[in-house]
Design a protein around this motif. Sequence first.
Motif, PDB file in Angstrom:
ATOM      1  N   HIS A  81       0.583  -1.254  -0.103  1.00  0.00           N
ATOM      2  CA  HIS A  81      -0.181  -0.060   0.008  1.00  0.00           C
ATOM      3  C   HIS A  81       0.814   1.328   0.048  1.00  0.00           C
ATOM      4  O   HIS A  81       2.101   1.365   0.442  1.00  0.00           O
ATOM      5  N   VAL A  82       0.269   2.243  -0.489  1.00  0.00           N
ATOM      6  CA  VAL A  82       1.098   3.508  -0.645  1.00  0.00           C
ATOM      7  C   VAL A  82       1.764   4.130   0.642  1.00  0.00           C
ATOM      8  O   VAL A  82       2.433   4.592   0.920  1.00  0.00           O
ATOM      9  N   SER A  83       0.617   3.859   1.728  1.00  0.00           N
ATOM     10  CA  SER A  83       1.282   4.209   3.064  1.00  0.00           C
ATOM     11  C   SER A  83       2.327   3.419   3.672  1.00  0.00           C
ATOM     12  O   SER A  83       2.946   3.684   4.555  1.00  0.00           O
ATOM     13  N   GLN A  84       2.771   2.435   2.959  1.00  0.00           N
ATOM     14  CA  GLN A  84       3.673   1.301   3.489  1.00  0.00           C
ATOM     15  C   GLN A  84       4.988   1.415   2.602  1.00  0.00           C
ATOM     16  O   GLN A  84       5.993   0.510   2.848  1.00  0.00           O
ATOM     17  N   LEU A  85       5.147   2.485   1.836  1.00  0.00           N
ATOM     18  CA  LEU A  85       6.111   2.820   0.726  1.00  0.00           C
ATOM     19  C   LEU A  85       7.166   3.118   1.703  1.00  0.00           C
ATOM     20  O   LEU A  85       8.540   3.093   1.096  1.00  0.00           O
ATOM     21  N   GLY A  86       7.132   4.118   2.480  1.00  0.00           N
ATOM     22  CA  GLY A  86       8.395   4.951   2.998  1.00  0.00           C
ATOM     23  C   GLY A  86       7.771   5.259   4.395  1.00  0.00           C
ATOM     24  O   GLY A  86       6.544   5.496   4.815  1.00  0.00           O
ATOM     25  N   VAL A  87       8.777   6.198   5.123  1.00  0.00           N
ATOM     26  CA  VAL A  87       8.628   6.707   6.298  1.00  0.00           C
ATOM     27  C   VAL A  87       7.751   7.957   6.198  1.00  0.00           C
ATOM     28  O   VAL A  87       6.608   8.215   6.961  1.00  0.00           O
ATOM     29  N   GLY A  88       8.116   8.688   5.335  1.00  0.00           N
ATOM     30  CA  GLY A  88       7.196   9.882   5.039  1.00  0.00           C
ATOM     31  C   GLY A  88       5.931   9.763   4.186  1.00  0.00           C
ATOM     32  O   GLY A  88       5.595   8.556   3.692  1.00  0.00           O
ATOM     33  N   ARG A  89       5.238  10.613   3.817  1.00  0.00           N
ATOM     34  CA  ARG A  89       4.133  10.561   3.102  1.00  0.00           C
ATOM     35  C   ARG A  89       4.391  10.390   1.675  1.00  0.00           C
ATOM     36  O   ARG A  89       5.086  11.524   1.006  1.00  0.00           O
ATOM     37  N   VAL A  90       3.909   9.438   0.894  1.00  0.00           N
ATOM     38  CA  VAL A  90       4.061   9.401  -0.495  1.00  0.00           C
ATOM     39  C   VAL A  90       3.195   9.870  -1.446  1.00  0.00           C
ATOM     40  O   VAL A  90       1.807   9.237  -1.394  1.00  0.00           O
ATOM     41  N   GLN A  91       3.480  10.699  -2.173  1.00  0.00           N
ATOM     42  CA  GLN A  91       2.293  11.236  -3.099  1.00  0.00           C
ATOM     43  C   GLN A  91       1.907  10.545  -4.373  1.00  0.00           C
ATOM     44  O   GLN A  91       0.889  10.532  -4.841  1.00  0.00           O
ATOM     45  N   ARG A  92       2.941  10.130  -4.968  1.00  0.00           N
ATOM     46  CA  ARG A  92       2.941   9.118  -6.181  1.00  0.00           C
ATOM     47  C   ARG A  92       3.805   7.888  -5.876  1.00  0.00           C
ATOM     48  O   ARG A  92       4.864   7.787  -5.661  1.00  0.00           O
ATOM     49  N   VAL A  93       3.040   6.761  -6.050  1.00  0.00           N
ATOM     50  CA  VAL A  93       3.579   5.311  -6.025  1.00  0.00           C
ATOM     51  C   VAL A  93       4.780   5.294  -6.938  1.00  0.00           C
ATOM     52  O   VAL A  93       5.905   4.775  -6.543  1.00  0.00           O
ATOM     53  N   GLY A  94       4.667   5.837  -8.415  1.00  0.00           N
ATOM     54  CA  GLY A  94       5.738   5.585  -9.281  1.00  0.00           C
ATOM     55  C   GLY A  94       7.245   6.427  -8.896  1.00  0.00           C
ATOM     56  O   GLY A  94       8.053   6.270  -9.603  1.00  0.00           O
TER      57      GLY A  94
END
Length: 385
Positions: A302-315
């Motif tokens: 999930h986009v919320s689990q991509l990184g520590v901070g907020r991710v605007q765009r998965v790509g």
Amino acid sequence: MQSDSRASSLRAALEEELRTTGSLRTSPSGLLLGQVVDVTSADVVVELGPRTSGIVPRDEFKAAPDIGKDLEVTVTGREDGLWMLSVEAARKLATAANLEVGSLVKGKVIGFNKGGLELKVEGLDAFLPASQIAMHHVEDLAAYAGETLLCEVLEIDRDRNRIVLSRRAVLEAEARREREHAGAALTEGAICRGKVTRIEPFGAFVDLGGIEGLLHVSNISHQRVEHPEEKLAVGQDVEVQILRIEEGGKRIGLGMKQLETDPWDEAAERLRPDSIVTGTVRRIADYGAFVEVLPGIDGLLHVSQLGVGRVQRVGSVVSVGDEVTVRVISVDPVARRISLSRLDPRGALIGSEEAAAGEEIEEVLRSDSSIGTNLGALFKKALDK
């Protein structure tokens, strides 16, 4: 049309003449009957009544007819007081009289134009429209030249002795019979072999022996298949399972992946919560990325689990084809869903210094030493760095 009208008028005049003398004779098919009274090198003389005679061209006969033989004839003209007759034209009329719409006939292809094929059916002119030649579109009409085709009669023009045919109707009827015969032997759940006949973006058509079934792209493999051509080719022999039979065998759904071991059967054993695995990004959506963690098994990062901070765009974080290290959050074999994360349980990015430091703290806290000693060890490691 004028010659057809003239021939009809002549026939009517001749029949009236014979009727007035009481000598009109007709065959069961309604054609005039005449008796051979003389044969010359050019003509066959036929007596129609006591004072009424006609001639038939000698070349209409393979062998000279016997004197006294009755012939079926029709009138084609009148010259010098003699009726011009024809046995060939009479034969065509008899053939046309016996034909009905829906009758099956054999015709030989004698020509073609861009509209279709020209045939002869027992001496009659016939036309086979291009759309009625086969069950598919025919590009090369010349390929049928000289062939004898079995066709169904669609239309009959008795005045012009011309018929319109359909070979497609015959082929469709044959296909229906084969489908019904083959369909009667098929049952849902049965495993059979077939041959790939056509490939479309949504799946492949497989011939099961006179009847076709659809192998949908989603049923080719447990692994994700974007296009059937990735796994199949026209002419390829395949083993399939019949998933469903609908409309009396007109619609048959097939599957290949159903004959393979389902990777989800062992997913729960191999992918336990909090285990760390490496996978490949297969798809990207606005809400996250799908990562193949086992052959045929994708999990959602999930986009919320991509990184520590907020991710605007998965790509901006991952791309299709990237290899990523992820943590398994949960596995639901029944719903066939796996949740993944690039963060460790403490929220640090897996593989980062923060994640490594957190692991060291946990390692120390798990040791059997006293709390004070543990804290001293932590301070010592920090000073060493």
